[in-house]
Scaffold this motif. Sequence first.
Motif, PDB file in Angstrom:
ATOM      1  N   ASP A  43     -10.421   0.420  -0.399  1.00 40.08           N
ATOM      2  CA  ASP A  43      -9.083   0.088   0.089  1.00 40.08           C
ATOM      3  C   ASP A  43      -8.425  -0.923  -0.845  1.00 40.08           C
ATOM      4  O   ASP A  43      -8.103  -2.028  -0.444  1.00 40.08           O
ATOM      5  CB  ASP A  43      -9.190  -0.467   1.518  1.00 40.08           C
ATOM      6  CG  ASP A  43      -7.853  -0.441   2.230  1.00 40.08           C
ATOM      7  OD1 ASP A  43      -6.991   0.369   1.843  1.00 40.08           O
ATOM      8  OD2 ASP A  43      -7.670  -1.240   3.174  1.00 40.08           O
ATOM      9  N   ARG A  98       0.835  -1.205   0.000  1.00 44.64           N
ATOM     10  CA  ARG A  98       0.000   0.000   0.000  1.00 44.64           C
ATOM     11  C   ARG A  98       0.872   1.259   0.000  1.00 44.64           C
ATOM     12  O   ARG A  98       0.638   2.203  -0.753  1.00 44.64           O
ATOM     13  CB  ARG A  98      -0.893  -0.027   1.251  1.00 44.64           C
ATOM     14  CG  ARG A  98      -1.911   1.075   1.316  1.00 44.64           C
ATOM     15  CD  ARG A  98      -2.885   0.875   2.459  1.00 44.64           C
ATOM     16  NE  ARG A  98      -2.273   0.998   3.771  1.00 44.64           N
ATOM     17  CZ  ARG A  98      -2.240   0.047   4.691  1.00 44.64           C
ATOM     18  NH1 ARG A  98      -2.796  -1.123   4.444  1.00 44.64           N
ATOM     19  NH2 ARG A  98      -1.653   0.227   5.853  1.00 44.64           N
ATOM     20  N   SER A 115     -11.223   4.128   4.723  1.00 41.69           N
ATOM     21  CA  SER A 115     -10.079   3.355   5.195  1.00 41.69           C
ATOM     22  C   SER A 115      -8.918   4.309   5.422  1.00 41.69           C
ATOM     23  O   SER A 115      -8.623   5.148   4.558  1.00 41.69           O
ATOM     24  CB  SER A 115      -9.673   2.326   4.142  1.00 41.69           C
ATOM     25  OG  SER A 115     -10.715   1.415   3.967  1.00 41.69           O
ATOM     26  N   GLN A 126      -5.337   5.888   5.419  1.00 35.01           N
ATOM     27  CA  GLN A 126      -4.153   5.714   4.565  1.00 35.01           C
ATOM     28  C   GLN A 126      -2.921   6.436   5.115  1.00 35.01           C
ATOM     29  O   GLN A 126      -1.800   5.980   4.885  1.00 35.01           O
ATOM     30  CB  GLN A 126      -4.450   6.224   3.142  1.00 35.01           C
ATOM     31  CG  GLN A 126      -5.708   5.635   2.503  1.00 35.01           C
ATOM     32  CD  GLN A 126      -5.641   4.128   2.260  1.00 35.01           C
ATOM     33  OE1 GLN A 126      -4.613   3.493   2.458  1.00 35.01           O
ATOM     34  NE2 GLN A 126      -6.744   3.528   1.845  1.00 35.01           N
TER      35      GLN A 126
END
Length: 329
Positions: free
Chosen positions: A247, A60, A298, A300
């Motif tokens: 996400d 990610r 979500s 980050q």
Amino acid sequence: MQYTDHAVLNASEQLVVAAAAAAAPSVFNTQPWSFAFADGGLEVRADPDDASMPTASAGRDVRLSCGAAVFNARVALARLGHGSRVSVLPDAGEPLLVARVTLSGDAPDPALDALYRWVDTRRTNRYPFRPEGVPAGVLALLHDAARLEGATLRLLDGEPEYQRMLTTIRRAVWTEDESVRDDREARLSPGAGGPAIPVGNLGPVPRRELPNDPPVRDMAEGLDVAGRGSAAFEPHPDLAVLETADDDPGSWVTAGQALQRLLLEATGHGVAASFANQPLEDAELRPVVSGGAAHHGSPQMVLRLGYPTARPPVPPRRPLSEVFPGLRG
Ligand SMILES: Cc1cc2nc3c(=O)[nH]c(=O)nc-3n(C[C@H](O)[C@H](O)[C@H](O)COP(=O)(O)O)c2cc1C
């Protein structure tokens, strides 16, 4: 209106765009990207070594970093007089191709053009901030910057939520995996290429005195790095969480673009940022960051925002010829 029919960028324009993209923030300054110009557009690829970080968030964080580079490329294109269009993950068969940025043929967006002057000025600032908070009007501009890119900047302006975040950050520090600590140590060692984050960019060791345990992240936590002083930090910095509705890899690229837009906007208003992403790097703690809050996203990035008291030096970057192989030929 068709603004320009330029199909391709010339070599010096390509250089301007690649240099701006390479100035983006990246997880642990890994700069996990490479750039190529093809079919009149810029291709941004994630570094194939992206899995080399032992954190749960490695994949990610790499896409987020690449997203920030993509945003800088759009800003540079606007400065060069070009409107642009971004296609995120344009090729299902090539997952490392994070984005293709092409010239749209439209007039450049003046709002992007105006951000260009902050591309080289922006820094992650791990020094103490001034005690006063960022005014609501400026925070609203940062919120708008994130929203324009499809993300939400959620300000932790309620005391229970703020305190919950501080506790979650502390838990992440205490429970850090040994492999993650070893990885940090290796990245901060002088090594052949020098530390990824030099002493001047680490900032001082924060003096941790409860109840004012500052939410600045000490990237060298638990490590002995020569030449660092210590400092007391501002007692109550503004904290915010950057969130996306979904996400998936595309959302992480979105988050990176939103991050960079709000960071450039912040820089233009004299506001600095550092990050406290420790809980997001831990698969068990990440849900706690946004759990229970009135939101639908979500998390980050966790941001600490404020007015700086010191300016960190220019952080090191890989040679442009390495990240932009087209430069050699
Ligand atoms: C996805 C991502 C996660 C990051 N996490 C942290 C963090 O938790 N703490 C921190 O101080 N900096 C963090 N950073 C900032 C990087 O360490 C920084 O961008 C890099 O060292 C280069 O320095 P610069 O931002 O001054 O150009 C993060 C950056 C990105 C893009």
